[in-house]
Design a protein around this motif. Structure first.
Motif, PDB file in Angstrom:
ATOM      1  N   THR A 257       0.829  -1.223   0.000  1.00  0.00           N
ATOM      2  CA  THR A 257       0.000   0.000   0.000  1.00  0.00           C
ATOM      3  C   THR A 257       0.862   1.271   0.000  1.00  0.00           C
ATOM      4  O   THR A 257       0.318   2.367  -0.010  1.00  0.00           O
ATOM      5  CB  THR A 257      -0.930   0.052   1.231  1.00  0.00           C
ATOM      6  OG1 THR A 257      -0.123   0.211   2.414  1.00  0.00           O
ATOM      7  CG2 THR A 257      -1.783  -1.193   1.345  1.00  0.00           C
ATOM      8  N   GLY A 258       2.189   1.082   0.027  1.00  0.00           N
ATOM      9  CA  GLY A 258       3.068   2.251   0.160  1.00  0.00           C
ATOM     10  C   GLY A 258       3.515   2.820  -1.173  1.00  0.00           C
ATOM     11  O   GLY A 258       4.710   3.074  -1.377  1.00  0.00           O
ATOM     12  N   ASP A 259       2.587   3.039  -2.088  1.00  0.00           N
ATOM     13  CA  ASP A 259       2.936   3.607  -3.389  1.00  0.00           C
ATOM     14  C   ASP A 259       3.207   5.111  -3.223  1.00  0.00           C
ATOM     15  O   ASP A 259       2.291   5.881  -2.877  1.00  0.00           O
ATOM     16  CB  ASP A 259       1.762   3.371  -4.350  1.00  0.00           C
ATOM     17  CG  ASP A 259       1.999   4.003  -5.703  1.00  0.00           C
ATOM     18  OD1 ASP A 259       3.027   4.703  -5.881  1.00  0.00           O
ATOM     19  OD2 ASP A 259       1.141   3.809  -6.589  1.00  0.00           O
ATOM     20  N   PRO A 260       4.453   5.542  -3.462  1.00  0.00           N
ATOM     21  CA  PRO A 260       4.807   6.945  -3.174  1.00  0.00           C
ATOM     22  C   PRO A 260       4.108   7.958  -4.070  1.00  0.00           C
ATOM     23  O   PRO A 260       4.148   9.159  -3.765  1.00  0.00           O
ATOM     24  CB  PRO A 260       6.326   6.984  -3.360  1.00  0.00           C
ATOM     25  CG  PRO A 260       6.692   5.756  -4.101  1.00  0.00           C
ATOM     26  CD  PRO A 260       5.598   4.748  -3.929  1.00  0.00           C
ATOM     27  N   THR A 261       3.463   7.508  -5.156  1.00  0.00           N
ATOM     28  CA  THR A 261       2.766   8.512  -5.987  1.00  0.00           C
ATOM     29  C   THR A 261       1.626   9.170  -5.191  1.00  0.00           C
ATOM     30  O   THR A 261       1.214  10.285  -5.498  1.00  0.00           O
ATOM     31  CB  THR A 261       2.196   7.887  -7.285  1.00  0.00           C
ATOM     32  OG1 THR A 261       1.280   6.859  -6.921  1.00  0.00           O
ATOM     33  CG2 THR A 261       3.296   7.325  -8.174  1.00  0.00           C
ATOM     34  N   ALA A 279       4.204   7.906   7.205  1.00  0.00           N
ATOM     35  CA  ALA A 279       4.463   7.159   8.431  1.00  0.00           C
ATOM     36  C   ALA A 279       4.105   5.702   8.222  1.00  0.00           C
ATOM     37  O   ALA A 279       3.204   5.383   7.449  1.00  0.00           O
ATOM     38  CB  ALA A 279       3.648   7.748   9.587  1.00  0.00           C
ATOM     39  N   GLY A 280       4.846   4.845   8.915  1.00  0.00           N
ATOM     40  CA  GLY A 280       4.570   3.406   8.826  1.00  0.00           C
ATOM     41  C   GLY A 280       5.625   2.679   8.024  1.00  0.00           C
ATOM     42  O   GLY A 280       6.323   3.278   7.186  1.00  0.00           O
ATOM     43  N   PRO A 284       8.570   3.013   0.830  1.00  0.00           N
ATOM     44  CA  PRO A 284       9.953   2.715   0.430  1.00  0.00           C
ATOM     45  C   PRO A 284      10.929   3.639   1.171  1.00  0.00           C
ATOM     46  O   PRO A 284      10.524   4.672   1.692  1.00  0.00           O
ATOM     47  CB  PRO A 284       9.955   3.010  -1.077  1.00  0.00           C
ATOM     48  CG  PRO A 284       8.777   3.873  -1.335  1.00  0.00           C
ATOM     49  CD  PRO A 284       7.770   3.596  -0.254  1.00  0.00           C
ATOM     50  N   HIS A 285      12.208   3.250   1.211  1.00  0.00           N
ATOM     51  CA  HIS A 285      13.192   4.070   1.935  1.00  0.00           C
ATOM     52  C   HIS A 285      13.310   5.463   1.338  1.00  0.00           C
ATOM     53  O   HIS A 285      13.404   6.451   2.043  1.00  0.00           O
ATOM     54  CB  HIS A 285      14.558   3.381   1.951  1.00  0.00           C
ATOM     55  CG  HIS A 285      14.568   2.207   2.888  1.00  0.00           C
ATOM     56  ND1 HIS A 285      14.283   2.341   4.219  1.00  0.00           N
ATOM     57  CD2 HIS A 285      14.794   0.894   2.680  1.00  0.00           C
ATOM     58  CE1 HIS A 285      14.331   1.166   4.813  1.00  0.00           C
ATOM     59  NE2 HIS A 285      14.644   0.258   3.887  1.00  0.00           N
TER      60      HIS A 285
END
Ligand code: B12
Length: 309
Positions: A257-261, A279-280, A284-285
């Motif tokens: 769920t961590g898609d930076p877009t 947060a969480g 990605p780094h």
């Protein structure tokens, strides 16, 4: 437990209460250690512990201490023996009329506070009043940040590990999550227009850390809007447009769920928030330019409060 009985400190750890509580129950209600060893402090026997466990459960359910103690003193020797055998295996003793335990299973905790151990045991028993009582008492005594770090996080991590190893105890996870949601939502909210927006990423169902953040911010006098789970980017953009927040925190627990877009969309918004924070552990780094990474609850409260303050 050994047949020689337990010291007050060991009994307190076993039960997940403070030693001072045990002393009070001894002095006021006669629920003290009964095993006498010449030249030593008296020690808590299995039956003593059974009585204290009843005391703990009934007071957690709102029964007045004097009445709870009267019930506890009535625990018959036969019940105590079977309960004691269970306790010897590290189980939580069953009490007639109370919620059943987790079938002898425990949540692995490692070194943890007595309150965390008490919460883990109450969670395994599916004992909602005890969970609520423990959490509320910890919140009142220690505040949201310390309760989250010292009491809640070890138990959540332990439940996660237990689930991973066994694919069981989803019911424990759900009930504890529900209790946490209720108890954190009951922390009084400050008046005023919220300038903070908290949301879980698209398809992200984990929200408890955000709920803790909303409660901790409230304690610090900062009101926040919590959108909750699975917020699609379009809905997040609309909420930013309509409320013009100063700070937005987007939570991702899972890498999926961590898609930076989603973060890009916030910084590129026509009215971008002053603080865009990720947060969480799901992100990605490398985060998009202009996005701040939050790594802990205390830090999150400090940064968000500073941004709106
Ligand atoms: C409760 C829970 C649920 C609940 C959530 C309820 C709710 N309202 O939030 C429910 C039942 C919905 C759930 C669902 C699922 N879950 Co779940 N869940 C958990 C559990 C037990 C706690 C989650 C949590 O709140 N963690 C918060 C803290 C405790 O953990 P953390 O984020 O790692 O903390 C670190 C940092 O984030 C930071 N931190 C801590 N608190 C805070 C607060 C703030 C504000 C900040 C900035 C930082 C911060 O400090 C910590 C140390 O570094 C975890 C176990 C775990 N270890 O987290 C599994 C866990 C996250 N879940 C997992 C899984 C697999 C799932 C499901 C896919 C299960 C399934 N088969 O359906 C679904 C996912 C659905 C989805 N798309 O989101 C896995 C994820 C594995 C992975 N990395 O991919 C975990 C790790 C369990 C496990 N060990 O297998 N889950």
């Amino acid at each position: 437990m050994v047949d020689d009985g337990l010291s007050a400190g060991a009994a307190a750890r076993r039960l997940g209460v403070a030693v001072t509580t045990l002393r009070t129950w001894h002095q006021r209600y006669g629920l003290g250690p009964s095993r006498h060893v010449p030249g030593q402090h008296r020690r808590y026997t299995r039956q003593d512990l059974d009585r204290l466990e009843v005391m703990l459960r009934l007071t957690a359910q709102g029964v007045a201490p004097a009445e709870a103690a009267a019930w506890a003193r009535r625990i018959p020797a036969g019940v105590a023996a079977s309960v004691g055998a269970a306790a010897a295996n590290g189980e939580t003793p069953p009490v007639p009329g109370a919620a059943r335990d987790g079938g002898g299973q425990a949540i692995p905790l490692g070194p943890a506070s007595p309150a965390a151990r008490g919460l883990a045991r109450a969670a395994m028993r599916l004992d909602v009043p005890a969970m609520r009582h423990l959490l509320t008492a910890a919140l009142v005594e220690h505040g949201v940040i310390d309760t989250w770090a010292e009491v809640v996080v070890p138990v959540l991590i332990g439940i996660g590990e237990r689930y991973q190893a066994t694919e069981r105890f989803v019911e424990v996870e759900h009930l504890l999550s529900r209790c946490l949601t209720e108890v954190l939502a009951a922390v009084p909210r400050p008046p005023g227009l919220p300038r903070v927006l908290l949301a879980a990423a698209d398809e992200e169902q984990h929200t408890l850390p955000l709920e803790a953040l909303a409660a901790a911010l409230a304690e610090a006098g900062v009101p926040a809007r919590l959108l909750g789970a699975r917020v699609p980017p379009r809905a997040l953009a609309d909420a930013v447009t309509r409320t013009g927040p100063t700070a937005v925190v987007l939570w991702s627990q899972l890498p999926g769920t961590g898609d930076p877009t989603q973060l890009d969309a916030l910084t590129a918004h026509p009215r971008p928030p002053f603080l865009v924070a990720a947060a969480g552990p799901g992100w990605p780094h490398e985060l998009p330019a202009g996005v701040v990474q939050l790594t802990g609850l205390a830090e999150a409260v400090a940064l968000v409060s500073a941004a709106v303050g």
